[in-house]
Write a protein that holds these residues in place. Structure first.
Motif, short mmCIF file in Angstrom:
data_model
loop_
_atom_site.label_atom_id
_atom_site.label_comp_id
_atom_site.label_asym_id
_atom_site.label_seq_id
_atom_site.Cartn_x
_atom_site.Cartn_y
_atom_site.Cartn_z
N ASP A 67 1.95 8.75 25.95
CA ASP A 67 1.63 9.29 27.26
C ASP A 67 1.95 10.77 27.32
OD1 ASP A 67 0.96 6.74 27.96
OD2 ASP A 67 2.66 6.41 29.31
N VAL A 68 1.11 11.52 28.02
CA VAL A 68 1.35 12.94 28.22
C VAL A 68 1.62 13.14 29.71
CG1 VAL A 68 0.40 15.27 28.08
CG2 VAL A 68 -0.09 13.61 26.27
N SER A 69 2.87 13.36 30.07
CA SER A 69 3.23 13.61 31.46
C SER A 69 3.18 15.11 31.71
CB SER A 69 4.63 13.08 31.75
OG SER A 69 4.65 11.67 31.63
N THR A 70 2.58 15.50 32.81
CA THR A 70 2.28 16.90 33.02
C THR A 70 2.57 17.37 34.43
OG1 THR A 70 0.03 16.62 33.82
CG2 THR A 70 0.32 16.60 31.45
N VAL A 71 2.73 18.65 34.55
CA VAL A 71 2.62 19.35 35.82
C VAL A 71 1.25 19.99 35.84
CG1 VAL A 71 3.45 21.28 37.21
CG2 VAL A 71 5.08 19.77 36.06
N VAL A 72 0.49 19.72 36.89
CA VAL A 72 -0.86 20.24 37.03
C VAL A 72 -0.86 21.27 38.15
CG1 VAL A 72 -3.27 19.67 37.51
CG2 VAL A 72 -1.82 18.05 36.28
N ALA A 73 -1.49 22.40 37.91
CA ALA A 73 -1.53 23.45 38.93
C ALA A 73 -2.94 23.97 39.10
CB ALA A 73 -0.59 24.59 38.57
N PHE A 74 -3.28 24.30 40.32
CA PHE A 74 -4.59 24.90 40.62
C PHE A 74 -4.34 26.16 41.42
CE2 PHE A 74 -8.49 25.60 42.95
CZ PHE A 74 -9.47 25.34 42.02
N PRO A 75 -4.26 27.31 40.77
CA PRO A 75 -4.10 28.55 41.52
C PRO A 75 -5.35 28.87 42.32
CG PRO A 75 -3.50 28.84 39.21
CD PRO A 75 -4.22 27.54 39.32
N MET A 76 -5.17 29.15 43.59
CA MET A 76 -6.29 29.63 44.39
C MET A 76 -6.57 31.07 44.00
SD MET A 76 -6.79 26.90 46.17
CE MET A 76 -7.47 26.96 47.81
N GLU A 191 2.10 16.39 39.95
CA GLU A 191 2.47 15.76 38.67
C GLU A 191 1.55 14.57 38.39
OE1 GLU A 191 6.56 14.69 38.82
OE2 GLU A 191 7.28 16.77 38.88
N MET A 192 1.21 14.39 37.13
CA MET A 192 0.40 13.24 36.75
C MET A 192 0.64 12.93 35.28
SD MET A 192 -3.48 14.79 36.53
CE MET A 192 -4.10 13.34 35.65
N THR A 193 0.13 11.78 34.86
CA THR A 193 0.29 11.35 33.47
C THR A 193 -1.06 10.98 32.89
OG1 THR A 193 2.53 10.50 33.83
CG2 THR A 193 1.31 9.62 31.94
N PHE A 194 -1.32 11.46 31.68
CA PHE A 194 -2.48 11.04 30.91
C PHE A 194 -2.01 9.90 29.99
CE2 PHE A 194 -3.45 15.43 31.95
CZ PHE A 194 -4.78 15.37 32.32
N PRO A 195 -2.37 8.64 30.29
CA PRO A 195 -1.90 7.52 29.47
C PRO A 195 -2.44 7.60 28.05
CG PRO A 195 -2.75 6.75 31.59
CD PRO A 195 -3.17 8.18 31.44
N ALA A 196 -1.67 7.13 27.11
CA ALA A 196 -2.04 7.18 25.69
C ALA A 196 -3.38 6.49 25.45
CB ALA A 196 -0.95 6.53 24.85
N GLY A 197 -4.29 7.21 24.82
CA GLY A 197 -5.56 6.62 24.41
C GLY A 197 -6.51 6.26 25.54
N ARG A 198 -6.21 6.68 26.76
CA ARG A 198 -7.04 6.28 27.89
C ARG A 198 -7.72 7.47 28.55
NH1 ARG A 198 -3.81 3.13 32.18
NH2 ARG A 198 -5.71 3.77 33.30
N GLU A 199 -8.74 7.15 29.35
CA GLU A 199 -9.43 8.17 30.12
C GLU A 199 -8.87 8.25 31.54
OE1 GLU A 199 -13.61 7.36 29.99
OE2 GLU A 199 -13.81 8.06 27.91
N VAL A 200 -8.87 9.45 32.09
CA VAL A 200 -8.41 9.69 33.46
C VAL A 200 -9.48 10.52 34.15
CG1 VAL A 200 -6.67 10.78 34.92
CG2 VAL A 200 -5.98 9.60 32.82
#
Length: 336
Positions: A67-76, A191-200
């Protein structure tokens, strides 16, 4: 668990100058950037753009077995509060000035918001917040708050480039006002997680900043010529058909009378090349809004799919340039 960082497209003000008081410049939002490119691939991107909204549907796949746990950011987009180059802001009274929303696998995510005020690279947020000044520089509340500050505070902030001294005479004698002059940097993050081997699946929605100009700035004496025409021809990839369609609407007795207003949109595409590999499937839909409108933009394999829609489809797509769209909004001639 492996930690990674995802940040969104670096976005900023368009370099297109404001040519007149009735011209507004567009902002340039974009898509997500994944800093560590070897782990997550962009399987597909479905992008739909109109003057009313921008919809982006992504499918990402974690290519690893962890799993890849991440901080996701979208700068305006950065907002420079300069009266010399005004920009089109959909909602100046809201922190979420582009009405940005995000969903992950169909579930809405409530992003956190960080807002900072910056002048010449120096963070001046505390100065403004400490004096009760809202950080959105184009808002009526910020204008009123800066104008109501004690004069010594105004003078100090003007010396430091936070405020701009505005002096004028409207017939009642000279007046001095102090208006916002800082740059706003607003970033949504979650925050979100990309599960191993899966699509998000990740979906973004927001209202675009639409630059506009009354009339056409690339016509001179009823002809396609001049510096602005050269700029537009390169930026929006004018072709012979587009130019012919514009010119045939110019009245013989009025070389500046083409019945259109300019509408300009921009989107950062090149950030899609920062993920692992290419974009597997890319689909773009541009809606010009009205069948009488004209549209021009750069792209390969453009197909007209409806009275107002144009589409591009590509596989293993690597974006080499950002997307700039010019829509000529048809104006019905007024009866004399």
């Amino acid at each position: 668990m492996f930690r990674a960082l995802v940040i969104a497209a670096a976005v900023g003000l368009s370099t297109l100058p404001a040519l007149a008081n009735d011209s507004m410049a567009e902002l340039r939002p974009g898509g997500l950037i994944f800093v560590q490119t070897g782990d997550v691939a962009m399987v597909s991107e479905d992008l739909a753009i109109s003057t009313n909204d921008v919809r982006v549907d992504y499918v990402f796949r974690n290519e690893t077995d962890k799993d890849v746990s991440t901080v996701v950011a979208f700068p305006m987009p950065d907002l420079d509060a300069s009266p010399f180059s005004p920009v089109a802001v959909p909602d100046t009274e809201s922190d979420n000035f582009l009405d940005f929303s995000v969903a992950v696998d169909g579930k809405l995510v409530e992003p956190k918001l960080q807002m900072r005020a910056v002048v010449a690279g120096i963070d001046v947020t505390d100065d403004l917040v400490g004096h009760g000044v809202p950080l959105m520089p184009f808002s009526d509340k910020a204008m009123a708050a800066t104008d109501a500050l004690p004069r010594e505070v105004q003078e100090d902030m003007a010396r430091r480039g936070i405020l701009l001294r505005d002096e004028y005479d409207q017939g009642n004698g000279p007046e001095t006002h102090f208006v916002p002059y800082w740059t706003l940097r607003a970033t949504y993050w979650w925050e979100m997680t990309f599960p191993a081997g899966r699509e998000v699946r990740v979906q973004h929605r927001y209202k675009p900043s639409v630059g506009g100009t009354v009339g056409l700035t690339f016509l001179e004496e009823g002809k396609m010529k001049g510096e602005q025409y050269d700029l537009y021809r390169e930026r929006y990839c004018f072709d012979a058909g587009f130019e012919k369609a514009v010119l045939k609407t110019v009245p013989a007795d009025n070389p500046y009378g083409a019945p259109y207003f300019e509408q300009r949109l921009a989107y950062v595409l090149k950030t899609g090349g920062n993920w692992a590999g290419t974009i597997g499937k890319f689909h773009l839909t541009i809606d010009k809004g009205d069948p009488k409108n004209l549209v021009s933009f750069c792209g390969t394999g453009v197909k007209k799919t409806g009275p107002t829609t144009f589409e591009i489809e590509a596989t293993d797509f690597y974006p080499r340039r950002d997307l700039d769209i010019l829509i000529l909004d048809f104006q019905e001639p007024q009866p004399q």
